[in-house]
Scaffold this active site. Structure first.
Site, mmCIF file in Angstrom:
data_model
loop_
_atom_site.group_PDB
_atom_site.id
_atom_site.type_symbol
_atom_site.label_atom_id
_atom_site.label_comp_id
_atom_site.label_asym_id
_atom_site.label_seq_id
_atom_site.Cartn_x
_atom_site.Cartn_y
_atom_site.Cartn_z
ATOM 1 N N CYS A 2 0.921 -1.264 0.000
ATOM 2 C CA CYS A 2 0.156 0.032 0.046
ATOM 3 C C CYS A 2 0.803 1.080 0.072
ATOM 4 O O CYS A 2 1.850 1.206 0.627
ATOM 5 C CB CYS A 2 -0.992 0.054 1.169
ATOM 6 S SG CYS A 2 -1.638 -1.517 1.496
ATOM 7 N N ARG A 27 4.759 0.549 -5.928
ATOM 8 C CA ARG A 27 4.763 -0.264 -4.845
ATOM 9 C C ARG A 27 3.881 -1.556 -5.080
ATOM 10 O O ARG A 27 3.994 -2.405 -4.274
ATOM 11 C CB ARG A 27 4.406 0.503 -3.411
ATOM 12 C CG ARG A 27 5.151 1.684 -3.289
ATOM 13 C CD ARG A 27 4.687 2.593 -2.425
ATOM 14 N NE ARG A 27 4.664 2.017 -1.009
ATOM 15 C CZ ARG A 27 5.807 1.977 -0.122
ATOM 16 N NH1 ARG A 27 6.546 2.381 -0.146
ATOM 17 N NH2 ARG A 27 5.346 1.193 1.042
ATOM 18 N N TRP A 71 -3.220 -2.440 -1.431
ATOM 19 C CA TRP A 71 -2.705 -3.834 -1.888
ATOM 20 C C TRP A 71 -3.480 -4.773 -1.033
ATOM 21 O O TRP A 71 -3.201 -4.863 0.330
ATOM 22 C CB TRP A 71 -1.211 -4.307 -1.745
ATOM 23 C CG TRP A 71 -0.681 -5.257 -2.543
ATOM 24 C CD1 TRP A 71 -0.417 -5.417 -3.700
ATOM 25 C CD2 TRP A 71 -0.175 -6.618 -1.918
ATOM 26 N NE1 TRP A 71 0.199 -6.748 -3.821
ATOM 27 C CE2 TRP A 71 0.091 -7.242 -2.886
ATOM 28 C CE3 TRP A 71 -0.530 -7.097 -0.795
ATOM 29 C CZ2 TRP A 71 0.607 -8.535 -2.610
ATOM 30 C CZ3 TRP A 71 0.024 -8.485 -0.437
ATOM 31 C CH2 TRP A 71 0.418 -9.241 -1.437
ATOM 32 N N ASN A 97 -1.340 2.303 5.969
ATOM 33 C CA ASN A 97 -0.507 1.121 5.484
ATOM 34 C C ASN A 97 -0.305 0.305 7.008
ATOM 35 O O ASN A 97 -0.066 0.886 7.931
ATOM 36 C CB ASN A 97 0.697 1.574 5.088
ATOM 37 C CG ASN A 97 0.665 2.054 3.588
ATOM 38 O OD1 ASN A 97 -0.464 2.316 3.356
ATOM 39 N ND2 ASN A 97 1.752 2.678 3.506
ATOM 40 N N GLY A 98 -0.240 -1.152 6.736
ATOM 41 C CA GLY A 98 0.045 -1.955 7.853
ATOM 42 C C GLY A 98 -1.224 -2.804 8.289
ATOM 43 O O GLY A 98 -1.843 -2.856 7.460
ATOM 44 N N GLU A 472 18.551 -16.084 -9.396
ATOM 45 C CA GLU A 472 18.115 -14.603 -9.701
ATOM 46 C C GLU A 472 17.523 -14.788 -11.064
ATOM 47 O O GLU A 472 16.438 -13.843 -11.635
ATOM 48 C CB GLU A 472 19.260 -13.580 -9.302
ATOM 49 C CG GLU A 472 18.895 -12.163 -9.839
ATOM 50 C CD GLU A 472 17.638 -11.709 -8.756
ATOM 51 O OE1 GLU A 472 17.258 -12.567 -7.921
ATOM 52 O OE2 GLU A 472 17.263 -10.767 -9.335
ATOM 53 N N LYS A 476 13.926 -13.353 -11.989
ATOM 54 C CA LYS A 476 13.539 -12.262 -12.893
ATOM 55 C C LYS A 476 12.653 -12.607 -13.873
ATOM 56 O O LYS A 476 11.645 -11.838 -13.981
ATOM 57 C CB LYS A 476 14.937 -11.710 -13.331
ATOM 58 C CG LYS A 476 15.247 -10.070 -13.396
ATOM 59 C CD LYS A 476 15.478 -9.493 -12.274
ATOM 60 C CE LYS A 476 14.689 -9.775 -11.133
ATOM 61 N NZ LYS A 476 14.866 -9.360 -10.049
ATOM 62 N N GLU A 479 9.038 -13.528 -12.593
ATOM 63 C CA GLU A 479 8.410 -12.419 -12.203
ATOM 64 C C GLU A 479 7.677 -11.424 -13.078
ATOM 65 O O GLU A 479 6.706 -11.022 -12.739
ATOM 66 C CB GLU A 479 9.421 -11.598 -11.447
ATOM 67 C CG GLU A 479 9.193 -10.846 -9.977
ATOM 68 C CD GLU A 479 10.489 -10.188 -9.571
ATOM 69 O OE1 GLU A 479 10.496 -9.612 -8.413
ATOM 70 O OE2 GLU A 479 11.504 -10.530 -10.142
ATOM 71 N N HIS A 495 19.946 -35.056 -10.153
ATOM 72 C CA HIS A 495 19.305 -35.478 -9.118
ATOM 73 C C HIS A 495 17.884 -34.928 -9.110
ATOM 74 O O HIS A 495 16.991 -34.872 -8.198
ATOM 75 C CB HIS A 495 19.873 -34.650 -7.871
ATOM 76 C CG HIS A 495 21.067 -35.349 -7.615
ATOM 77 N ND1 HIS A 495 21.381 -36.416 -7.076
ATOM 78 C CD2 HIS A 495 22.354 -34.862 -7.610
ATOM 79 C CE1 HIS A 495 22.755 -36.551 -6.877
ATOM 80 N NE2 HIS A 495 23.341 -35.369 -7.395
ATOM 81 N N LYS A 594 6.405 -3.913 -4.595
ATOM 82 C CA LYS A 594 7.844 -3.708 -4.347
ATOM 83 C C LYS A 594 8.443 -3.853 -3.272
ATOM 84 O O LYS A 594 9.506 -4.304 -3.048
ATOM 85 C CB LYS A 594 8.028 -2.315 -4.845
ATOM 86 C CG LYS A 594 9.564 -1.449 -4.876
ATOM 87 C CD LYS A 594 10.401 -2.349 -5.945
ATOM 88 C CE LYS A 594 11.789 -2.165 -5.895
ATOM 89 N NZ LYS A 594 12.589 -3.048 -6.770
HETATM 90 O O1 M6R Z 1 13.391 -4.775 -0.279
HETATM 91 P P1 M6R Z 1 13.943 -6.290 -0.168
HETATM 92 O O2 M6R Z 1 15.543 -6.346 -0.888
HETATM 93 O O3 M6R Z 1 13.864 -6.634 1.315
HETATM 94 O O4 M6R Z 1 12.908 -7.169 -0.965
HETATM 95 C C1 M6R Z 1 13.070 -8.602 -0.861
HETATM 96 C C2 M6R Z 1 12.362 -9.054 -2.025
HETATM 97 O O5 M6R Z 1 10.981 -8.838 -1.830
HETATM 98 C C3 M6R Z 1 12.665 -8.564 -3.305
HETATM 99 O O6 M6R Z 1 13.967 -8.665 -3.521
HETATM 100 C C4 M6R Z 1 11.698 -9.222 -4.411
HETATM 101 O O7 M6R Z 1 12.200 -10.616 -4.609
HETATM 102 C C5 M6R Z 1 11.926 -8.628 -5.734
HETATM 103 N N1 M6R Z 1 10.690 -8.276 -6.383
HETATM 104 C C6 M6R Z 1 12.617 -9.313 -6.800
HETATM 105 O O8 M6R Z 1 12.894 -8.764 -7.963
#
Ligand code: M6R
Length: 599
Positions: A2, A27, A71, A97-98, A472, A476, A479, A495, A594
């Site tokens: 949010c 966000r 959100w 938020n929260g 990673e 990526k 995502e 394995h 985000k």
């Molecule tokens: O802000 P942070 O680095 O703590 O966030 C951790 C993950 O939420 C963040 O890296 C997430 O996996 C990304 N969207 C990846 O691209």
């Protein structure tokens, strides 16, 4: 997750609030709303985007208002659940938020006293609680009501009987106030208000702020005045703009040469590495890394670098698991939390859990003034605002900081000789230029990605320090393109993952020159024999690789612990272009936020 915004000043509030909300879209959200103060509170909210909100909102005049992108957590993404939530009897509107953890008991109590609820949210208890305590002073009622509330919040409230002020409060969720002459801004993060001002005040946990035309006044929850100077953020307002790129993600990938130079500035010189850490790490016996998502992948890479250069044993834990593990941690451990946002709820909680056991604590953080900076000493990655949900420049800058930390530790402990530090520093200083050379190859990477637009799965493999990079690369891709992608250490192929190989399945193999290069060629043979189409990421000048793979993407030849940063850039571009060719919503992938500020 949010986003909160607020505005009080000389301009019409409505267009400013819409603009601020647009700037927080990254966000992640599924509904949005605003409230403008006046003789009455006028609210407008809707399921969907900020553009949808703009289209359903009639023109409302007024210079003070609050807004929100939601959100969904408690209750579906509907217009009724969107914020602001209101107490009509007292004319109070709140954005939050929260999570209010004890909202069920508060709600039952309020219903018992005749309050009517219109949403399924936890937030709606707040305006009613504020209304219940209201005796002509919004600040006092917020203060009293919050003493009943358990959970986390960043909130902003306005009231029709006091249409000249915004009251804000924070506990556990980020909140920043911007100041520009007689104009005042409220936002969940600096990127939201950077267009308007770089002069900010970070509200701390347990504080209440009152914004009026005369300025900002902060107090603690118990009413003690707080003095805090306005800070000027050293950020270019362009940092939060798209600047001609089609997506923030692409812009942020292309910023990496400059970001790495900034990460190294004042820390890397011909004299070696100076991190200016305000702590003595000489007796650290073990390093425990805590992180989530991409930052966790950076931590896995960090293990290879730290153990190699300093010989300190490292364990890397997913923060969301660690916090419930009963971990064995003591004062001989250094716990390193890696987080771009500095606000990831699980990483913050895991760090607190570790800290309660007496360890030393260090954060590797991108966002200045974020929650993690209040928990511990921090090394900043200096990547600047990252708006694309997919982490890119924040990841490579985390890898870079981890390399600096590992060399600094190795040099302090005399594991590394001065000559080897100098040799490594020489290679590090080529990194920005080498990233630029990878970026110059973007057209070739785009062409290669186009070949796989319709692939229904991808496998990414690497060995050693390239294994986290394979993870990673897969993260990526899935995502932003929604294609299932799995990263694994190539030695694990037999394995399990080998079962996924059939004719034409794309396998991305990170095959840069290092001590396990020959082993990786063997793994490529295994997938190729089963029909995989292999894309190899290989060092310039490696002619051998072309005998093994269908396509080669090159990176400049460099130290095996620096090469993973260059390979990461190739994989970021590859993921970007696959998603691009598939027509995906790259900067705001579905269901993702985000910064994950709730558990
Ligand atoms: O802000 P942070 O680095 O703590 O966030 C951790 C993950 O939420 C963040 O890296 C997430 O996996 C990304 N969207 C990846 O691209």
């Amino acid at each position: 997750m949010c986003g909160i915004v607020g505005y009080l000043g000389t301009l019409e509030a409505m267009p400013v609030l819409f603009d601020l909300l647009k700037r927080l879209e990254y966000r992640g959200y599924d509904s949005a709303g605003i409230a403008i103060a006046g003789n009455s509170i006028r609210t407008s909210k809707t399921k969907g985007s900020v553009d949808d909100l703009v289209s359903v909102t009639p023109n409302v005049h007024g210079n003070i208002g609050i807004g929100h992108t939601r959100w969904a957590t408690h209750g579906r993404p509907t217009s009724a659940n969107a914020h602001p939530h209101c107490d009509d009897a007292r004319g109070i509107a709140v954005v939050h938020n929260g999570i209010i953890e004890n909202y069920t008991e508060i709600k039952e109590r309020l219903i018992g006293r005749g309050y009517e609820f219109r949403s399924e949210t936890d937030t709606e208890v707040l305006p009613h609680l504020f209304g219940e305590h209201y005796c002509g002073d919004l600040e006092a009622s917020v203060r009293e009501a919050l003493s009943d509330v358990r959970g986390s919040y960043a909130l902003a409230a306005i009231c029709e009987s006091e249409p000249d002020k915004i009251v804000v409060a924070r506990k556990g969720s980020p909140l920043v106030l911007g100041v520009c002459g007689s104009d005042f801004f409220v936002a969940s993060d600096v990127a939201g208000i950077l267009k308007y001002t770089r002069d900010v005040i970070f509200v701390e946990d347990g504080e209440i702020g009152v914004i009026t035309g005369d300025g900002i006044r902060l107090t603690t929850l118990d009413g003690t005045p707080v003095e805090r100077d306005v800070e000027t953020m050293d950020l270019d307002p362009e940092a939060a703009e798209m600047s001609g790129y089609e997506h923030f993600m692409l812009k942020e990938i292309f910023e990496q040469p400059a970001v790495i130079r900034e990460t190294f500035s004042g820390r890397v010189s011909s004299g070696g590495i100076d991190l200016d850490l305000g702590m003595d790490l000489r007796d650290v016996e073990r390093i425990v890394v805590l992180a989530c998502g991409t930052s966790h992948n950076a931590g896995l890479f960090g293990r290879y670098a730290i153990e190699r250069f300093s010989k300190i044993p490292v364990v890397v834990e997913v923060a969301s698991e660690f916090r419930y593990m009963n971990p064995i941690i003591d004062d001989r451990d250094l716990v390193v939390a890696i987080t771009q946002s500095g606000e990831t709820a699980d990483t913050l909680a895991a760090m607190r859990e570790a800290g309660s056991r007496g360890c030393k604590k260090l954060g590797i953080v991108n966002v200045l003034g974020s929650g993690m900076t209040r928990e511990c000493e921090c090394l900043f990655t200096r990547a600047g605002p990252e708006i694309g949900v997919a982490a890119t420049k924040s990841f490579t800058s985390q890898l870079a900081v981890l390399l600096l930390l590992s060399v600094a530790l190795g040099s302090d402990r005399k594991v590394l000789s001065t000559a080897s530090v100098n040799e490594f520093v020489y290679e590090l200083r080529q990194l920005g230029g080498n990233i630029q050379r990878v970026l110059n190859d973007a057209p070739a990477i785009k062409e290669c990605a186009a070949l796989f637009t319709d692939a229904d799965r991808f496998l990414f493999m690497g060995r050693g320090a390239n294994y986290p990079i394979a993870l990673e690369g897969a993260l990526k891709l899935k995502e932003i393109s929604y294609v299932p992608a799995e990263g694994f250490p190539a030695g694990e192929l037999k394995h399990g993952p080998l079962a996924l190989i059939s004719e034409g399945v794309p396998v991305i193999a990170i095959a840069t020159r290092d001590t396990v290069y020959d082993k990786l060629l063997g793994n490529i043979k295994e997938v190729e024999a089963r029909g995989a189409t292999v894309v190899g990421i290989a060092s310039e000048g490696d002619t051998e690789i072309t005998k093994y793979v269908n396509y080669v993407l090159r990176i400049p030849d460099t130290n095996p612990l620096i090469a993973p940063i260059l390979s990461s850039v190739v994989l970021q571009l590859f993921a970007y272009y696959v998603a691009y060719h598939r027509g995906c919503e790259i900067d705001k992938p579905r269901n993702l936020a985000k910064s994950v500020t709730v558990e």
